[in-house]
Design a protein around this motif. Structure first.
Motif, PDB file in Angstrom:
ATOM      1  N   MET A   1     -11.644   7.629   5.262  1.00 46.50           N
ATOM      2  CA  MET A   1     -11.042   6.855   4.151  1.00 46.50           C
ATOM      3  C   MET A   1      -9.801   5.991   4.565  1.00 46.50           C
ATOM      4  N   THR A   2      -9.913   4.793   4.290  1.00 45.88           N
ATOM      5  CA  THR A   2      -8.920   3.857   4.749  1.00 45.88           C
ATOM      6  C   THR A   2      -7.406   4.132   4.498  1.00 45.88           C
ATOM      7  N   ARG A   3      -6.592   4.330   5.378  1.00 51.53           N
ATOM      8  CA  ARG A   3      -5.138   4.476   5.103  1.00 51.53           C
ATOM      9  C   ARG A   3      -4.256   3.039   5.397  1.00 51.53           C
ATOM     10  N   LEU A   4      -3.655   2.996   4.289  1.00 55.21           N
ATOM     11  CA  LEU A   4      -2.995   1.615   4.143  1.00 55.21           C
ATOM     12  C   LEU A   4      -1.627   1.870   4.216  1.00 55.21           C
ATOM     13  N   LEU A   5      -0.838   0.964   5.221  1.00 58.15           N
ATOM     14  CA  LEU A   5       0.549   1.344   5.312  1.00 58.15           C
ATOM     15  C   LEU A   5       1.307  -0.063   4.650  1.00 58.15           C
ATOM     16  N   ALA A   6       2.318  -0.144   3.947  1.00 56.47           N
ATOM     17  CA  ALA A   6       2.756  -1.289   3.193  1.00 56.47           C
ATOM     18  C   ALA A   6       4.375  -1.381   3.682  1.00 56.47           C
ATOM     19  N   LEU A   7       4.800  -2.641   3.961  1.00 53.02           N
ATOM     20  CA  LEU A   7       6.090  -2.993   4.060  1.00 53.02           C
ATOM     21  C   LEU A   7       6.674  -4.057   3.161  1.00 53.02           C
ATOM     22  N   VAL A 100      -2.073  -4.819  17.129  1.00 54.62           N
ATOM     23  CA  VAL A 100      -3.047  -5.394  18.045  1.00 54.62           C
ATOM     24  C   VAL A 100      -4.486  -5.087  17.247  1.00 54.62           C
ATOM     25  N   ASP A 101      -5.158  -6.140  17.024  1.00 53.62           N
ATOM     26  CA  ASP A 101      -6.435  -5.908  15.975  1.00 53.62           C
ATOM     27  C   ASP A 101      -6.398  -5.404  14.789  1.00 53.62           C
ATOM     28  N   LYS A 102      -5.300  -5.063  14.166  1.00 52.94           N
ATOM     29  CA  LYS A 102      -5.030  -4.158  12.959  1.00 52.94           C
ATOM     30  C   LYS A 102      -5.129  -5.144  11.824  1.00 52.94           C
ATOM     31  N   PRO A 103      -6.036  -4.863  10.781  1.00 50.67           N
ATOM     32  CA  PRO A 103      -6.445  -5.624   9.693  1.00 50.67           C
ATOM     33  C   PRO A 103      -4.944  -5.711   8.817  1.00 50.67           C
ATOM     34  N   ILE A 104      -4.757  -6.763   8.634  1.00 46.66           N
ATOM     35  CA  ILE A 104      -3.219  -7.115   8.017  1.00 46.66           C
ATOM     36  C   ILE A 104      -3.221  -8.204   6.869  1.00 46.66           C
ATOM     37  N   ALA A 105      -2.835  -7.861   5.733  1.00 45.38           N
ATOM     38  CA  ALA A 105      -2.842  -8.936   4.677  1.00 45.38           C
ATOM     39  C   ALA A 105      -1.226  -9.215   4.247  1.00 45.38           C
ATOM     40  N   VAL A 106      -1.009 -10.506   3.979  1.00 45.61           N
ATOM     41  CA  VAL A 106       0.352 -11.097   3.622  1.00 45.61           C
ATOM     42  C   VAL A 106       0.361 -11.501   2.143  1.00 45.61           C
ATOM     43  N   ILE A 107       1.345 -10.880   1.518  1.00 41.72           N
ATOM     44  CA  ILE A 107       1.292 -11.410   0.045  1.00 41.72           C
ATOM     45  C   ILE A 107       2.765 -11.666  -0.212  1.00 41.72           C
ATOM     46  N   THR A 108       2.966 -13.122  -0.557  1.00 44.93           N
ATOM     47  CA  THR A 108       4.381 -13.415  -1.128  1.00 44.93           C
ATOM     48  C   THR A 108       4.435 -13.832  -2.467  1.00 44.93           C
ATOM     49  N   ALA A 109       5.441 -13.316  -3.426  1.00 40.83           N
ATOM     50  CA  ALA A 109       5.499 -13.657  -4.530  1.00 40.83           C
ATOM     51  C   ALA A 109       6.990 -14.239  -4.843  1.00 40.83           C
ATOM     52  N   SER A 110       6.961 -15.346  -5.864  1.00 41.01           N
ATOM     53  CA  SER A 110       8.128 -16.170  -5.829  1.00 41.01           C
ATOM     54  C   SER A 110       8.371 -16.322  -7.496  1.00 41.01           C
ATOM     55  N   MET A 169      -7.082  -6.533  -2.119  1.00 37.89           N
ATOM     56  CA  MET A 169      -7.141  -5.177  -1.705  1.00 37.89           C
ATOM     57  C   MET A 169      -8.521  -4.802  -1.273  1.00 37.89           C
ATOM     58  N   ALA A 170      -9.346  -5.193  -1.993  1.00 34.55           N
ATOM     59  CA  ALA A 170     -10.845  -5.056  -1.505  1.00 34.55           C
ATOM     60  C   ALA A 170     -11.122  -5.618  -0.103  1.00 34.55           C
ATOM     61  N   HIS A 171     -10.658  -6.657  -0.164  1.00 35.59           N
ATOM     62  CA  HIS A 171     -11.098  -7.448   1.148  1.00 35.59           C
ATOM     63  C   HIS A 171     -10.308  -6.665   2.424  1.00 35.59           C
ATOM     64  N   LEU A 172      -9.263  -6.250   2.033  1.00 36.46           N
ATOM     65  CA  LEU A 172      -8.260  -5.589   3.246  1.00 36.46           C
ATOM     66  C   LEU A 172      -9.114  -4.308   3.635  1.00 36.46           C
ATOM     67  N   ALA A 173      -9.359  -3.598   2.547  1.00 33.88           N
ATOM     68  CA  ALA A 173     -10.208  -2.245   2.715  1.00 33.88           C
ATOM     69  C   ALA A 173     -11.517  -2.307   3.472  1.00 33.88           C
ATOM     70  N   ALA A 174     -12.046  -3.599   3.085  1.00 36.75           N
ATOM     71  CA  ALA A 174     -13.296  -3.994   3.898  1.00 36.75           C
ATOM     72  C   ALA A 174     -13.353  -4.119   5.287  1.00 36.75           C
ATOM     73  N   ALA A 175     -12.292  -4.898   5.624  1.00 32.29           N
ATOM     74  CA  ALA A 175     -11.953  -5.203   6.842  1.00 32.29           C
ATOM     75  C   ALA A 175     -11.654  -4.102   7.767  1.00 32.29           C
ATOM     76  N   ALA A 176     -10.784  -3.185   7.166  1.00 31.68           N
ATOM     77  CA  ALA A 176     -10.425  -1.961   7.682  1.00 31.68           C
ATOM     78  C   ALA A 176     -11.305  -0.971   8.176  1.00 31.68           C
ATOM     79  N   THR A 177     -12.271  -0.973   7.281  1.00 32.21           N
ATOM     80  CA  THR A 177     -13.527  -0.076   7.168  1.00 32.21           C
ATOM     81  C   THR A 177     -14.440  -0.531   8.284  1.00 32.21           C
TER      82      THR A 177
END
Length: 181
Positions: A1-7, A100-110, A169-177
């Motif tokens: 199962m894909t483990r996600l870390l958020a910052l 390196v090569d880690k799937p990463i997503a960026v979300i900005t909210a304003s 989140m589905a796109h990020l999980a698919a990339a990680a998988t």
């Protein structure tokens, strides 16, 4: 199962970006964790040389990123840029290789109609330079975030925004998988 870390790029307790982060984590299909970047010392290459032992908060961040299958950055935009606390965290990760090569997503909210486009672009460029695998389909800019959050639950309640976050989140999980397969 894909483990996600958020910052989170915001240290505010009741940040709208924190609400977006919590909502995105709830929509992610897999185990999640967050990293506290507020305790990191200011980046100083002298503390990170070949013979140096990194400060404990830096070692903890690097370990958390290394063990994650994917990383999510959620951040506000300050003065058309990346908040210093988030840039500092990324600076500590530049030379150590965890991204390196880690799937990463960026979300900005304003709170404004632009959605944090300057910070989003800057973060994506920094991550690409770090050779992170920025998943374009998982990146988002969310404008006018204020009314999209329930102040009582501190979660996104706007259905179109939730649907968009679910897709991201589905796109990020698919990339990680596909990376870990």
């Amino acid at each position: 199962m894909t483990r996600l870390l958020a910052l989170s790029g915001s240290l505010r307790a009741r940040s709208s970006n924190g609400a977006v982060l919590r909502s995105a984590l709830e929509l992610f299909d897999g185990p999640t964790a967050t990293a506290d970047i507020g305790a990191l010392p200011h980046f100083n290459p002298d503390l990170d040389g070949e013979d140096a032992t990194p400060p404990a908060p830096v070692a903890a961040l690097r370990s958390a990123v290394a063990t994650a299958d994917a990383v999510l950055l959620v951040s506000p935009e300050y003065a058309h840029g990346v908040p210093g606390v988030l840039k500092n965290a990324l600076d500590w990760l530049v030379s150590s290789g965890e991204c390196v090569d880690k799937p990463i997503a960026v979300i900005t909210a304003s709170p404004f109609p632009t959605g944090g486009d300057h910070a989003n672009a800057q973060l994506r460029e920094t991550l690409r330079m770090m050779t992170g695998n920025v998943i374009a389909d998982a990146c988002r800019e969310i404008p006018a975030i204020g009314p999209k959050i329930d102040p009582g639950t501190e979660r996104v309640t706007d259905e179109p925004t939730l649907a968009d976050l679910r897709t991201a989140m589905a796109h990020l999980a698919a990339a990680a998988t596909s990376t870990t397969a």
